[in-house]
Design a protein around this motif. Structure first.
Motif, mmCIF file in Angstrom:
data_model
loop_
_atom_site.group_PDB
_atom_site.id
_atom_site.type_symbol
_atom_site.label_atom_id
_atom_site.label_comp_id
_atom_site.label_asym_id
_atom_site.label_seq_id
_atom_site.Cartn_x
_atom_site.Cartn_y
_atom_site.Cartn_z
ATOM 1 N N ASP A 133 0.796 -1.204 0.021
ATOM 2 C CA ASP A 133 0.153 -0.001 -0.069
ATOM 3 C C ASP A 133 0.698 1.218 -0.048
ATOM 4 N N GLY A 134 0.593 2.269 -0.857
ATOM 5 C CA GLY A 134 1.205 3.401 -0.807
ATOM 6 C C GLY A 134 2.289 3.559 -1.669
ATOM 7 N N ILE A 135 2.590 2.512 -2.576
ATOM 8 C CA ILE A 135 3.743 2.434 -3.474
ATOM 9 C C ILE A 135 3.109 2.898 -4.847
ATOM 10 N N ASP A 136 4.067 3.904 -5.302
ATOM 11 C CA ASP A 136 3.646 4.602 -6.544
ATOM 12 C C ASP A 136 4.237 3.729 -7.718
ATOM 13 N N LEU A 137 3.342 2.845 -8.478
ATOM 14 C CA LEU A 137 4.064 2.010 -9.709
ATOM 15 C C LEU A 137 4.570 2.714 -10.835
ATOM 16 N N SER A 138 4.058 4.029 -10.867
ATOM 17 C CA SER A 138 4.430 4.624 -12.216
ATOM 18 C C SER A 138 5.971 4.931 -11.932
ATOM 19 N N ALA A 139 6.576 5.060 -10.638
ATOM 20 C CA ALA A 139 7.679 5.310 -10.398
ATOM 21 C C ALA A 139 8.843 4.371 -10.585
ATOM 22 N N ILE A 140 8.355 3.109 -10.719
ATOM 23 C CA ILE A 140 9.143 1.890 -10.830
ATOM 24 C C ILE A 140 8.833 1.281 -12.310
ATOM 25 N N LYS A 141 8.551 1.998 -13.253
ATOM 26 C CA LYS A 141 8.234 1.507 -14.625
ATOM 27 C C LYS A 141 9.694 0.960 -15.279
ATOM 28 N N PRO A 142 10.003 -0.013 -15.774
ATOM 29 C CA PRO A 142 11.218 -0.474 -15.939
ATOM 30 C C PRO A 142 11.625 0.167 -17.282
ATOM 31 N N PRO A 143 12.848 1.054 -17.263
ATOM 32 C CA PRO A 143 13.550 1.638 -18.149
ATOM 33 C C PRO A 143 13.554 0.855 -19.660
ATOM 34 N N ASP A 144 13.388 1.370 -20.687
ATOM 35 C CA ASP A 144 13.114 0.593 -21.907
ATOM 36 C C ASP A 144 14.513 0.529 -22.579
ATOM 37 N N ASP A 145 15.786 0.952 -21.857
ATOM 38 C CA ASP A 145 16.947 0.814 -22.574
ATOM 39 C C ASP A 145 17.751 -0.156 -21.488
ATOM 40 N N MET A 146 17.147 -0.873 -20.732
ATOM 41 C CA MET A 146 17.870 -1.909 -19.967
ATOM 42 C C MET A 146 18.363 -3.191 -20.576
ATOM 43 N N ASP A 147 19.616 -3.543 -20.241
ATOM 44 C CA ASP A 147 19.967 -4.686 -21.053
ATOM 45 C C ASP A 147 19.559 -6.154 -20.465
ATOM 46 N N GLY A 148 19.153 -5.908 -19.117
ATOM 47 C CA GLY A 148 18.746 -6.997 -18.387
ATOM 48 C C GLY A 148 17.000 -7.417 -18.513
ATOM 49 N N GLN A 149 16.767 -8.656 -18.487
ATOM 50 C CA GLN A 149 15.240 -9.146 -18.890
ATOM 51 C C GLN A 149 14.851 -9.800 -17.411
ATOM 52 N N SER A 150 13.592 -9.566 -17.182
ATOM 53 C CA SER A 150 12.984 -10.074 -16.124
ATOM 54 C C SER A 150 13.031 -11.584 -15.966
ATOM 55 N N LEU A 151 13.461 -12.263 -14.943
ATOM 56 C CA LEU A 151 13.389 -13.668 -14.838
ATOM 57 C C LEU A 151 12.071 -14.179 -14.515
ATOM 58 N N TRP A 152 11.107 -13.436 -14.600
ATOM 59 C CA TRP A 152 9.841 -13.897 -13.893
ATOM 60 C C TRP A 152 9.310 -14.979 -15.105
ATOM 61 N N PRO A 153 9.495 -14.995 -16.352
ATOM 62 C CA PRO A 153 9.133 -16.079 -17.307
ATOM 63 C C PRO A 153 9.895 -17.265 -16.943
ATOM 64 N N SER A 154 11.308 -17.128 -16.506
ATOM 65 C CA SER A 154 11.926 -18.477 -16.017
ATOM 66 C C SER A 154 11.451 -18.960 -14.743
ATOM 67 N N ILE A 155 11.023 -17.916 -13.791
ATOM 68 C CA ILE A 155 10.747 -18.573 -12.368
ATOM 69 C C ILE A 155 9.463 -19.258 -12.392
ATOM 70 N N LEU A 156 8.516 -18.722 -13.551
ATOM 71 C CA LEU A 156 7.263 -19.357 -13.789
ATOM 72 C C LEU A 156 7.151 -20.600 -14.720
ATOM 73 N N GLY A 157 8.301 -20.746 -15.073
ATOM 74 C CA GLY A 157 8.500 -22.116 -16.055
ATOM 75 C C GLY A 157 8.041 -21.814 -17.625
ATOM 76 N N ALA A 158 8.245 -20.709 -17.723
ATOM 77 C CA ALA A 158 7.771 -20.501 -19.146
ATOM 78 C C ALA A 158 9.005 -20.278 -20.035
ATOM 79 N N ALA A 159 10.124 -20.032 -19.501
ATOM 80 C CA ALA A 159 11.322 -19.990 -20.129
ATOM 81 C C ALA A 159 12.508 -20.375 -19.246
ATOM 82 N N GLU A 160 13.499 -20.635 -20.028
ATOM 83 C CA GLU A 160 14.908 -21.190 -19.249
ATOM 84 C C GLU A 160 15.888 -20.091 -19.446
ATOM 85 N N GLY A 161 15.860 -19.210 -18.560
ATOM 86 C CA GLY A 161 17.030 -18.188 -18.506
ATOM 87 C C GLY A 161 16.616 -17.030 -19.544
#
Length: 474
Positions: free
Chosen positions: A314-342
């Motif tokens: 509660d109270g966290i502004d999600l608009s302030a944590i929008k991932p930058p478009d120019d990041m080299d890294g990718q979210s690990l969530w697809p791998s965590i959920l079993g939809a990808a391997e790395g």
């Protein structure tokens, strides 16, 4: 949800039980891994410490930020680059750190409302200090939604674990200073000796057994494991354990005599670039899994941001944590959920401190291009078949020239794509300012009246010690 990110400095993956080590170094971290997500093939794309942590908190590799070295006066991270602690502070998290990277570069303190510098009078930092400062801060902010970064240095030289831990990894009836043992000779004869004499060997005493020094590394990890258990027990007592995302990672590993590297972290070999990443989620989020594909440090920032978006306090502004478009890294969530391997099909590697080199690691091969070998005797190109030669002992670059050429081409295309016409920061470092650790050695040698070339021609421990003693005599 609270977030605690913990840097376990200089921790190589294959020294943890959950990564297959046979000695009992990490019984508690193994429990955390069994209840969370373990990344089996996580890599430090940029080493050592300064470059690695910059990648972690920007989600960008060194070629993108320009931070590829360690201890370089040329490196600077513009304030326009989005920084994870700053984003979380803007979103409403109370941000804190127990860390001393600010002593290296100012940007490591950005974004923290509370930055507790863990440095003391000694060069090394005992994890006991980190725990005491961290637990005091957590108690004070237990009712806040907080982000806390903790930096433990126990596995970094000098290895000075509490004595009770040493006997678990080095037989009590063995003498680490036995005069007949010559296994330290190569370490004491290495050109890096003047640096490690003052920052490591003098603090250990007259050691002759190299196995003893490596046992101290294991003992430091075991001590660190107990500190993590103590911290976790503290979270449990405060009722915060089930509300906290815990992220453990090594910033780089450590070579323990492999590849002519003696208890240090240079060289793009597996001992140094294969690192642990373990995450344990708050209650109600994904639980135990092991991800087998390639991932890198830069993936941590987008993964943390997505975790917050999925379970924002509660109270966290999600608009302030929008991932930058120019990041080299990718979210690990697809791998965590079993939809990808790395997140990667191959990992690109870089170092610029003791040596300047780039590499690429595929499922089977690793290729390393050495641009400046510093104190080391390296071939310009190294190629290893990691399936047949996991210890990287047999350089195949001359035997398989076409493959070596093809893999060097991969590196060149990758570098060119990341730079997009900008000047290569690694080439600038080695042409304009030399390797940072060469400067350190030259400064130490100057005190005993030796030049770099004179020392490299005859790097003998006895010679250096004699000259140093003469200079110290009134």
């Amino acid at each position: 949800m609270n977030i605690i990110m913990i840097s376990l400095d200089t921790l190589r993956a294959d020294r943890l039980g959950c990564y297959g080590y046979g000695k009992r170094t990490t019984p508690y971290i193994d429990q955390i891994a069994s209840a969370g997500v373990l990344l089996e093939r996580a890599y430090a794309a940029d080493i050592p410490t300064e470059a690695a942590h910059t990648a972690i908190f920007t989600g960008k590799v060194g070629l993108t930020t320009g931070v590829v070295s360690h201890g370089s006066d040329l490196a600077y991270l513009p304030k326009s680059v989005q920084w994870l602690p700053s984003m979380l502070k803007s979103a409403g998290f109370v941000t804190g750190a127990v860390d001393n990277l600010y002593n290296l570069k100012e940007w490591f303190a950005r974004g923290y409302r509370y930055y507790i510098n863990s440095s003391g009078k000694k060069r090394w930092i005992d994890g006991r200090t980190v725990n005491d400062l961290a637990m005091s801060w957590i108690r004070e902010h237990k009712d806040d939604s907080f982000f806390l970064f903790l930096h433990y240095w126990d596995a970094h030289t000098p290895y000075l674990p509490p004595q009770p831990y040493v006997g678990q990894f080095y037989a009590k009836d063995k003498d680490p200073s036995a005069p007949h043992n010559s296994s330290m000779h190569r370490a004491y004869s290495h050109p890096a000796y003047p640096f490690f004499k003052h920052h490591h060997y003098n603090l250990l005493g007259p050691v002759t057994d190299a196995e003893y020094v490596s046992a101290l590394y294991d003992a430091e990890i075991r001590y660190l494991d107990d500190l993590i258990m103590e911290l976790d027990d503290f979270l449990q007592r405060l009722g915060l354990k089930e509300e906290t995302l815990l992220v453990l990672f090594g910033d780089h590993g450590e070579s323990l005599t492999e590849h002519d590297i003696y208890w240090d972290h240079c060289g793009l070999y597996e001992q140094t670039v294969h690192i642990p990443i373990i995450m344990r989620w708050p209650a109600g989020m994904p639980r135990a899994s092991r991800v087998q594909g390639f991932v890198q440090h830069a993936d941590l920032m987008p993964t943390v941001l997505e975790a917050i978006a999925r379970d924002a306090p509660d109270g966290i502004d999600l608009s302030a944590i929008k991932p930058p478009d120019d990041m080299d890294g990718q979210s690990l969530w697809p791998s965590i959920l079993g939809a990808a391997e790395g997140t990667l099909h191959e990992v690109h590697l870089s170092e610029c401190a003791w040596q300047a080199a780039r590499g690429v690691r595929t499922q089977r091969y690793k290729f390393i291009r050495n641009y400046d070998t510093g104190l080391f005797d390296r071939a310009p190109r190294e190629l290893y078949d990691l399936l047949a030669d996991p210890e990287e002992r047999h350089n195949l670059a001359e035997q398989l020239p076409a493959l070596a050429e093809e893999m060097e081409g991969r590196i060149n295309r990758y570098v060119s794509g990341k730079l997009s016409g900008r000047r290569d920061p690694m080439m600038r470092q080695i042409t304009e300012a030399q390797l940072p650790f060469r400067r350190r050695i030259e400064s130490i040698l100057a005190h005993v009246g030796l030049t770099w070339d004179e020392w490299l021609a005859n790097p003998r421990r006895e010679r250096y010690d004699t000259l140093e003693a003469k200079r110290a005599t009134p």
